[in-house]
Design a protein around this motif. Structure first.
Motif, mmCIF file in Angstrom:
data_model
loop_
_atom_site.group_PDB
_atom_site.id
_atom_site.type_symbol
_atom_site.label_atom_id
_atom_site.label_comp_id
_atom_site.label_asym_id
_atom_site.label_seq_id
_atom_site.Cartn_x
_atom_site.Cartn_y
_atom_site.Cartn_z
ATOM 1 N N ASN A 42 13.705 7.404 -4.199
ATOM 2 C CA ASN A 42 12.675 7.342 -5.237
ATOM 3 C C ASN A 42 12.172 5.901 -5.388
ATOM 4 O O ASN A 42 12.505 5.220 -6.348
ATOM 5 C CB ASN A 42 13.250 7.874 -6.550
ATOM 6 N N ALA A 43 11.381 5.445 -4.430
ATOM 7 C CA ALA A 43 10.920 4.053 -4.410
ATOM 8 C C ALA A 43 9.659 3.879 -5.258
ATOM 9 O O ALA A 43 8.832 4.785 -5.353
ATOM 10 C CB ALA A 43 10.642 3.626 -2.977
ATOM 11 N N PRO A 44 9.491 2.704 -5.841
ATOM 12 C CA PRO A 44 8.271 2.431 -6.613
ATOM 13 C C PRO A 44 7.067 2.221 -5.690
ATOM 14 O O PRO A 44 7.210 1.949 -4.491
ATOM 15 C CB PRO A 44 8.615 1.141 -7.358
ATOM 16 N N ALA A 45 5.897 2.322 -6.264
ATOM 17 C CA ALA A 45 4.659 2.135 -5.510
ATOM 18 C C ALA A 45 4.620 0.762 -4.854
ATOM 19 O O ALA A 45 4.091 0.618 -3.741
ATOM 20 C CB ALA A 45 3.452 2.315 -6.430
ATOM 21 N N SER A 46 5.177 -0.246 -5.496
ATOM 22 C CA SER A 46 5.143 -1.601 -4.948
ATOM 23 C C SER A 46 5.871 -1.690 -3.611
ATOM 24 O O SER A 46 5.433 -2.404 -2.702
ATOM 25 C CB SER A 46 5.725 -2.606 -5.939
ATOM 26 N N ALA A 47 6.972 -0.970 -3.460
ATOM 27 C CA ALA A 47 7.702 -0.981 -2.192
ATOM 28 C C ALA A 47 6.879 -0.306 -1.098
ATOM 29 O O ALA A 47 6.823 -0.787 0.041
ATOM 30 C CB ALA A 47 9.060 -0.303 -2.349
ATOM 31 N N TRP A 48 6.227 0.798 -1.446
ATOM 32 C CA TRP A 48 5.362 1.478 -0.475
ATOM 33 C C TRP A 48 4.177 0.599 -0.091
ATOM 34 O O TRP A 48 3.773 0.540 1.063
ATOM 35 C CB TRP A 48 4.883 2.820 -1.034
ATOM 36 N N PHE A 49 3.624 -0.105 -1.076
ATOM 37 C CA PHE A 49 2.505 -1.002 -0.803
ATOM 38 C C PHE A 49 2.933 -2.124 0.141
ATOM 39 O O PHE A 49 2.234 -2.442 1.106
ATOM 40 C CB PHE A 49 1.963 -1.578 -2.116
ATOM 41 N N ALA A 53 1.690 4.939 4.269
ATOM 42 C CA ALA A 53 2.356 4.195 3.192
ATOM 43 C C ALA A 53 1.391 3.897 2.038
ATOM 44 O O ALA A 53 1.783 3.977 0.869
ATOM 45 C CB ALA A 53 2.976 2.911 3.744
ATOM 46 N N TYR A 54 0.139 3.545 2.347
ATOM 47 C CA TYR A 54 -0.846 3.328 1.269
ATOM 48 C C TYR A 54 -1.076 4.619 0.491
ATOM 49 O O TYR A 54 -1.188 4.602 -0.739
ATOM 50 C CB TYR A 54 -2.181 2.815 1.813
ATOM 51 N N ARG A 55 -1.135 5.739 1.214
ATOM 52 C CA ARG A 55 -1.318 7.019 0.522
ATOM 53 C C ARG A 55 -0.152 7.310 -0.419
ATOM 54 O O ARG A 55 -0.349 7.813 -1.525
ATOM 55 C CB ARG A 55 -1.486 8.145 1.535
ATOM 56 N N LYS A 56 1.049 7.001 0.023
ATOM 57 C CA LYS A 56 2.226 7.216 -0.829
ATOM 58 C C LYS A 56 2.172 6.289 -2.049
ATOM 59 O O LYS A 56 2.463 6.719 -3.173
ATOM 60 C CB LYS A 56 3.514 6.977 -0.024
ATOM 61 N N ALA A 57 1.777 5.041 -1.844
ATOM 62 C CA ALA A 57 1.638 4.115 -2.972
ATOM 63 C C ALA A 57 0.606 4.640 -3.974
ATOM 64 O O ALA A 57 0.821 4.571 -5.188
ATOM 65 C CB ALA A 57 1.235 2.725 -2.473
ATOM 66 N N LEU A 58 -0.483 5.195 -3.457
ATOM 67 C CA LEU A 58 -1.525 5.745 -4.334
ATOM 68 C C LEU A 58 -1.081 7.035 -5.010
ATOM 69 O O LEU A 58 -1.522 7.336 -6.125
ATOM 70 C CB LEU A 58 -2.817 5.966 -3.545
ATOM 71 N N GLU A 59 -0.245 7.793 -4.348
ATOM 72 C CA GLU A 59 0.288 9.016 -4.956
ATOM 73 C C GLU A 59 1.130 8.653 -6.185
ATOM 74 O O GLU A 59 1.059 9.314 -7.218
ATOM 75 C CB GLU A 59 1.142 9.744 -3.916
ATOM 76 N N GLU A 115 -6.305 -1.966 -5.068
ATOM 77 C CA GLU A 115 -6.029 -2.751 -3.868
ATOM 78 C C GLU A 115 -5.474 -1.860 -2.749
ATOM 79 O O GLU A 115 -5.837 -2.012 -1.586
ATOM 80 C CB GLU A 115 -5.051 -3.884 -4.183
ATOM 81 N N ALA A 116 -4.614 -0.925 -3.104
ATOM 82 C CA ALA A 116 -4.088 0.008 -2.104
ATOM 83 C C ALA A 116 -5.208 0.879 -1.557
ATOM 84 O O ALA A 116 -5.248 1.170 -0.352
ATOM 85 C CB ALA A 116 -2.977 0.869 -2.700
ATOM 86 N N ALA A 117 -6.126 1.281 -2.409
ATOM 87 C CA ALA A 117 -7.249 2.110 -1.955
ATOM 88 C C ALA A 117 -8.164 1.326 -1.005
ATOM 89 O O ALA A 117 -8.610 1.862 0.020
ATOM 90 C CB ALA A 117 -8.037 2.636 -3.148
ATOM 91 N N VAL A 118 -8.436 0.066 -1.312
ATOM 92 C CA VAL A 118 -9.245 -0.772 -0.413
ATOM 93 C C VAL A 118 -8.543 -0.909 0.933
ATOM 94 O O VAL A 118 -9.153 -0.711 1.995
ATOM 95 C CB VAL A 118 -9.510 -2.174 -1.012
ATOM 96 N N ASN A 119 -7.264 -1.241 0.890
ATOM 97 C CA ASN A 119 -6.531 -1.431 2.145
ATOM 98 C C ASN A 119 -6.415 -0.132 2.927
ATOM 99 O O ASN A 119 -6.455 -0.147 4.161
ATOM 100 C CB ASN A 119 -5.149 -2.019 1.864
ATOM 101 N N LEU A 120 -6.297 0.991 2.243
ATOM 102 C CA LEU A 120 -6.304 2.283 2.920
ATOM 103 C C LEU A 120 -7.635 2.465 3.650
ATOM 104 O O LEU A 120 -7.658 2.883 4.809
ATOM 105 C CB LEU A 120 -6.067 3.419 1.928
#
Length: 162
Positions: free
Chosen positions: A63-70, A88-94, A101-106
């Motif tokens: 159960n990792a936080p979004a920051s780790a996925w980012f 990984a960006y999709r998981k961070a956004l989920e 920032e994750a959406a831009v990088n995605l």
């Protein structure tokens, strides 16, 4: 005990000692997702994405936080694993849908693999969340090998929903 010292030094800005202690924590407790995530991020910041990748892969187990996925996505992107970065960006956004920032990088990694429709959708999400991403999006769209050129800013803003 080590983890508390690592946190304290990290928060105090003593990067060298914190880095050493985070290394010690990952050796003493290989299951510590926090230590793996923090050490992985620090190694990435120091220009060592190949060393950071296995640590961040370990950090996102469970159960990792979004920051780790980012952070994992950034490392994968830096290593030119665009498909892995996109996942990984999709998981961070989920986990954190408001992460512009994750959406831009995605959008950038999707553009790199030639999926412009999905890239535009990711850029649209980023722009809807934070209009100040427009400049980054416009630059990414015009500078990547699979980019496009918009002469009129308003046309691009319209495409992004603004």
């Amino acid at each position: 005990m080590l983890i508390e010292q690592a946190r304290t030094l990290d928060e105090a800005g003593d990067r060298a000692q914190a880095l050493d202690l985070w290394r010690q924590v990952t050796l003493a407790d290989p299951l510590s997702a926090e230590a793996a995530a923090r050490l992985g991020r620090m190694l990435f910041e120091d220009g060592m994405p190949a060393d950071a990748a296995p640590l961040l892969e370990r950090a996102v187990k469970g159960n990792a936080p979004a920051s780790a996925w980012f952070d994992l996505a950034l490392v994968r992107q830096d290593l030119h694993d665009h498909v892995g970065a996109a996942a990984a960006y999709r998981k961070a956004l989920e986990i954190r849908p408001d992460n512009a920032e994750a959406a831009v990088n995605l959008g950038i990694v999707l553009q790199e693999v030639g999926d412009m429709d999905a890239a535009i959708e990711a850029y649209r999400t980023a722009y809807e969340q934070r209009a100040t991403t427009f400049g980054i999006i416009a630059m990414a769209l015009t500078s990547a090998p699979h980019g496009k050129l918009w002469i009129d800013r308003e046309t691009l803003k319209g495409l992004l929903g603004g």
